[in-house]
Scaffold this motif. Structure first.
Motif, PDB file in Angstrom:
ATOM      1  N   LEU A  42       1.586  -1.444   0.347  1.00 37.16           N
ATOM      2  CA  LEU A  42       0.171  -0.155   0.003  1.00 37.16           C
ATOM      3  C   LEU A  42       0.954   1.179   0.013  1.00 37.16           C
ATOM      4  O   LEU A  42       0.584   2.169  -1.239  1.00 37.16           O
ATOM      5  N   VAL A  43       1.874   0.783   0.951  1.00 35.63           N
ATOM      6  CA  VAL A  43       2.827   2.735   0.806  1.00 35.63           C
ATOM      7  C   VAL A  43       3.314   2.888  -0.569  1.00 35.63           C
ATOM      8  O   VAL A  43       3.571   3.354  -0.782  1.00 35.63           O
TER       9      VAL A  43
ATOM     10  N   GLY B 255       2.478   1.329  -3.195  1.00 34.91           N
ATOM     11  CA  GLY B 255       1.660   2.075  -4.065  1.00 34.91           C
ATOM     12  C   GLY B 255       1.220   3.837  -4.442  1.00 34.91           C
ATOM     13  O   GLY B 255       0.989   4.098  -4.995  1.00 34.91           O
ATOM     14  N   ASN B 256       1.145   3.983  -2.973  1.00 33.29           N
ATOM     15  CA  ASN B 256       1.192   5.842  -2.527  1.00 33.29           C
ATOM     16  C   ASN B 256       2.390   5.956  -3.461  1.00 33.29           C
ATOM     17  O   ASN B 256       1.516   7.111  -3.831  1.00 33.29           O
ATOM     18  N   ILE B 257       3.139   5.856  -2.710  1.00 34.83           N
ATOM     19  CA  ILE B 257       4.454   6.610  -3.348  1.00 34.83           C
ATOM     20  C   ILE B 257       4.868   6.841  -4.083  1.00 34.83           C
ATOM     21  O   ILE B 257       4.934   8.201  -5.240  1.00 34.83           O
TER      22      ILE B 257
ATOM     23  N   TYR C 292       3.124   6.120  -6.877  1.00 33.62           N
ATOM     24  CA  TYR C 292       1.282   6.598  -7.816  1.00 33.62           C
ATOM     25  C   TYR C 292       1.218   6.804  -9.452  1.00 33.62           C
ATOM     26  O   TYR C 292       1.903   8.522  -8.561  1.00 33.62           O
TER      27      TYR C 292
ATOM     28  N   GLU D 144      -4.490   5.848 -12.051  1.00 29.08           N
ATOM     29  CA  GLU D 144      -5.606   4.908 -11.473  1.00 29.08           C
ATOM     30  C   GLU D 144      -4.818   3.342 -11.598  1.00 29.08           C
ATOM     31  O   GLU D 144      -6.048   2.234 -11.078  1.00 29.08           O
TER      32      GLU D 144
ATOM     33  N   ASP E 153      -2.624   2.550 -11.160  1.00 35.73           N
ATOM     34  CA  ASP E 153      -1.818   1.613 -10.195  1.00 35.73           C
ATOM     35  C   ASP E 153      -2.536   1.282  -8.819  1.00 35.73           C
ATOM     36  O   ASP E 153      -1.989   0.010  -8.795  1.00 35.73           O
ATOM     37  N   ILE E 154      -3.637   1.224  -9.118  1.00 31.28           N
ATOM     38  CA  ILE E 154      -4.806   0.672  -8.237  1.00 31.28           C
ATOM     39  C   ILE E 154      -4.916  -0.460  -8.335  1.00 31.28           C
ATOM     40  O   ILE E 154      -4.470  -1.129  -7.319  1.00 31.28           O
TER      41      ILE E 154
ATOM     42  N   VAL F 121      -1.929  -2.884  -7.365  1.00 31.50           N
ATOM     43  CA  VAL F 121      -1.380  -2.188  -5.498  1.00 31.50           C
ATOM     44  C   VAL F 121      -2.783  -4.041  -5.302  1.00 31.50           C
ATOM     45  O   VAL F 121      -2.622  -5.159  -4.162  1.00 31.50           O
TER      46      VAL F 121
END
Length: 179
Positions: free
Chosen positions: A91-92, A94-96, A98, A101, A103-104, A107
């Motif tokens: 999650l981290v 993927g968030n960093i 990103y 959309e 990329d969601i 993840v």
């Protein structure tokens, strides 16, 4: 066609071969060993194309599979905190990293892969690997990495073939005991 693109396809193809071989083993330890090698090549493939979420999450996967291999080698179950740690890392990362959309989807697939890898029995792991691989095929098509989509589709085909193969073997053993 750029050199990076060609290198990524070669690395991805090597990873595909290693992953397909991994599904043919009934030993979780051997399966994990091949997965470590395959993930090294997958990570290099993603990173050579500049796909950060895929590349970095695959590096996290290398560490996760190596940790699971150590637990399997010691014939111990990995602790739940290890699963949670890797779930959070996906999650981290993927968030960093990103970028869009899409990329969601990656993840989500990595989170399902994480669940599958922590399952004790290789049969369940095989079943759980089908769905996230389907997500990755769609992700690759939408990201226009068509070669990766084809390779992942081949991986799904091999995976389903191994599921059927081992199911037939199990059924044949049951029939032999009944006769």
């Amino acid at each position: 066609m750029s050199v990076n693109f060609i290198v990524a396809q070669v690395l991805g193809f090597i990873a595909l071969i290693l992953v397909c071989i991994s599904y043919s083993f009934n030993s979780k330890k051997t399966f994990l060993a091949y997965q470590i090698l395959a993930n090294i090549f997958y990570s290099a493939s993603f990173l050579s194309l500049g796909v950060l979420v895929g590349g970095l999450n695959t590096i996290v996967s290398i560490i996760r599979v190596a940790a699971l291999y150590i637990y399997e080698k010691k014939d111990k179950s990995p602790p739940i905190w290890l699963y949670v740690t890797f779930a959070m890392l996906y999650l981290v990362t993927g968030n960093i990293c990103y970028q869009s959309e899409l990329d969601i989807m990656a993840v989500i697939a990595y989170e399902i892969f994480n669940i599958a890898m922590f399952l004790k029995y290789i049969e369940l792991t095989r079943y759980m690997m089908v769905f996230p691989n389907c997500i990755i095929v769609v992700y690759n098509i939408l990201s226009q990495t068509y070669t990766n989509a084809i390779l992942d589709f081949i991986e799904i085909t091999v995976l389903v073939t191994m599921i059927i193969r081992f199911s037939w073997r199990r059924q044949n053993r049951k029939i032999r005991y009944l006769i």
